[in-house]
Each structure stands twice: as C-alpha cells, then as structure tokens.
Design an enzyme around this catalytic site. Structure first.
Site, short mmCIF file in Angstrom:
data_model
loop_
_atom_site.label_atom_id
_atom_site.label_comp_id
_atom_site.label_asym_id
_atom_site.label_seq_id
_atom_site.Cartn_x
_atom_site.Cartn_y
_atom_site.Cartn_z
N LYS A 1 -3.43 1.00 0.71
CA LYS A 1 -3.25 1.10 -0.74
C LYS A 1 -2.04 0.26 -1.15
CE LYS A 1 -6.37 4.42 -1.74
NZ LYS A 1 -7.19 4.31 -0.50
N SER B 1 -11.63 0.65 -1.98
CA SER B 1 -10.61 1.08 -2.93
C SER B 1 -9.61 -0.03 -3.27
CB SER B 1 -9.85 2.30 -2.40
OG SER B 1 -9.07 1.95 -1.27
#
Length: 239
Positions: free
Chosen positions: A118, A49
C-alpha cells in the site's frame, strides 16, 4: 639411479568439503537469505488495490535498507506484513508451508509471509481526512496531489460530498495516526481494503474505525518492478 616422483598428496577432508558442489549450493542459499533478510527482498503483488501503479502478479523488489536509515514517509509505496488487526492470516498445510519456506529463502515461488502493498499517507502524529472541497485527501490540513489515483470513489462538490446527506463514500476522518503506526491507502481507492475501509462515509471524530500498520510490520520500500518486463520500472519519490 632414477629419482621417483613423490606420491600425490590426497586432499584433506576440509579441502574436499570446500570444493564440494553441495557446499557451494549451501553457501549460495545462505548468502541469498542474508541479502533478503537485511538488504532487499522480492515480493509478488497480491491484489488490484494498487492499480494502475502495481498490477496483480507484478514482481517487485522492496529495499530493507531504505527503512534502516530513515523512517517511512508520506507517498512511499511500502510492503508490510498483514497486522493481526487486519484479519486472520490464511491457514496452510504442512506441504504448502514447506514450499513457502523455500520460497521465502530463495525469493521465488510461494511465500509463507502474508505481505501487502500500500501507499503510506499518514505518519505517526499526523491527521488525515478526506475530503477537501475539491475531493482531495488532506494531511495536517494540506491537500495531497495524488496523480497516481485513477480509480477513486465518486465525489461531486455540492451534490455528493462531505457536507451532503448521504455523504460521498470518498469521505473519512479526521483520523490522527497513533505513535509508532502508519496509515496506508491503496492507489485504487475504489477497490482497496486499506486503513480507512471502515471509516468511509461516516466522518468519525476518533481513530476507532481505522486500522493502522505498526512500524515493526513494515518490511521495506518498493524500489522497482522487475516482472513482467513490459512493466519494469524504477520508483522515484511518490512512485
């Protein structure tokens, strides 16, 4: 008369304990655990991601001190424990839990901490949306320059954007971040289960579709990649 040497004194029990290799090992483990608990902690990247900034399997160091002296900021690449609102955590057997417990102490091997990585985009009180007319994420009306995003969702002004039907899948928001929470996105926007995965293409007027990261779940700021060696790097502001 010949003087005799005094008998050698036997080491006391405390001295024997201090000299014991086992004692040294225990102290080393305790020191390592304290460093990871309060200073810096290693992690392994679990998914794609954050590609290409981080790749699956990269070993990185996250600074706990960074967020002890200041709050997380926009652009920080951060490690956080998976919030309950992000879905159930994996179940582990007794043996796997025991191995993970050791890994959490020494910093190597499997871990019991279900941590994600993230990039912070929205801080408490800010409003985040996508997209501007050029397809950029906006925070409080200001477009972000995100040169770290390589794999984004399709967006073509006038053809597939936030005003067309259907909308571009890149579009979301505006979403206002609640107090004490943060909005995070993956750099690999086309393949990232992040804060707005349930919002894209709908342009909601509330934050009900978004899932945030509480401040208490944020573990540390990524400061360096240490493995593999050919990807080793030090992170500056913005990664």
């Amino acid at each position: 008369m010949t003087a005799t040497a005094p008998p050698a004194s036997r080491p006391t029990r405390w001295r024997r304990i201090r000299r014991s290799p086992l004692t040294h090992l225990v102290l080393a483990v305790v020191l390592l655990a304290l460093v990871q608990a309060f200073v810096i902690k290693p992690f392994q990247v679990p998914s794609e991601s954050m590609s290409p900034t981080l790749q699956t399997g990269d070993r990185l160091l996250a600074s706990r001190i960074a967020y002890a002296v200041s709050d997380p900021g926009v652009g920080d690449v951060s490690v956080f424990a998976r919030p309950e609102s992000w879905g159930p955590r994996p179940e582990r057997g007794v043996l796997r839990t025991a191995v993970g417990w050791v890994g959490d102490i020494v910093g190597f091997g499997p871990s019991n901490q279900d941590a994600l990585v993230k990039r912070i985009i929205g801080v408490p009180g800010s409003t985040v949306r996508c997209c501007s007319t050029e397809g950029h994420v906006e925070v409080d009306g200001q477009s972000l320059d995100e040169d770290y995003v390589v794999h984004d969702l399709p967006f073509t002004p006038g053809v597939s954007d936030c005003t067309t039907t259907p909308q571009s899948p890149r579009c979301f928001g505006p979403v206002t971040v609640p107090d004490g929470e943060y909005l995070v996105l993956g750099d690999n926007r086309a393949n990232s289960a992040d804060s707005v995965i349930g919002c894209r293409g709908t342009l909601p007027t509330t934050a009900e579709c978004a899932r945030f990261v509480p401040r208490a779940d944020i573990i540390g700021k990524v400061v360096t990649v240490v493995w593999p060696f050919d990807r080793a790097r030090i992170f500056t502001d913005g990664g």
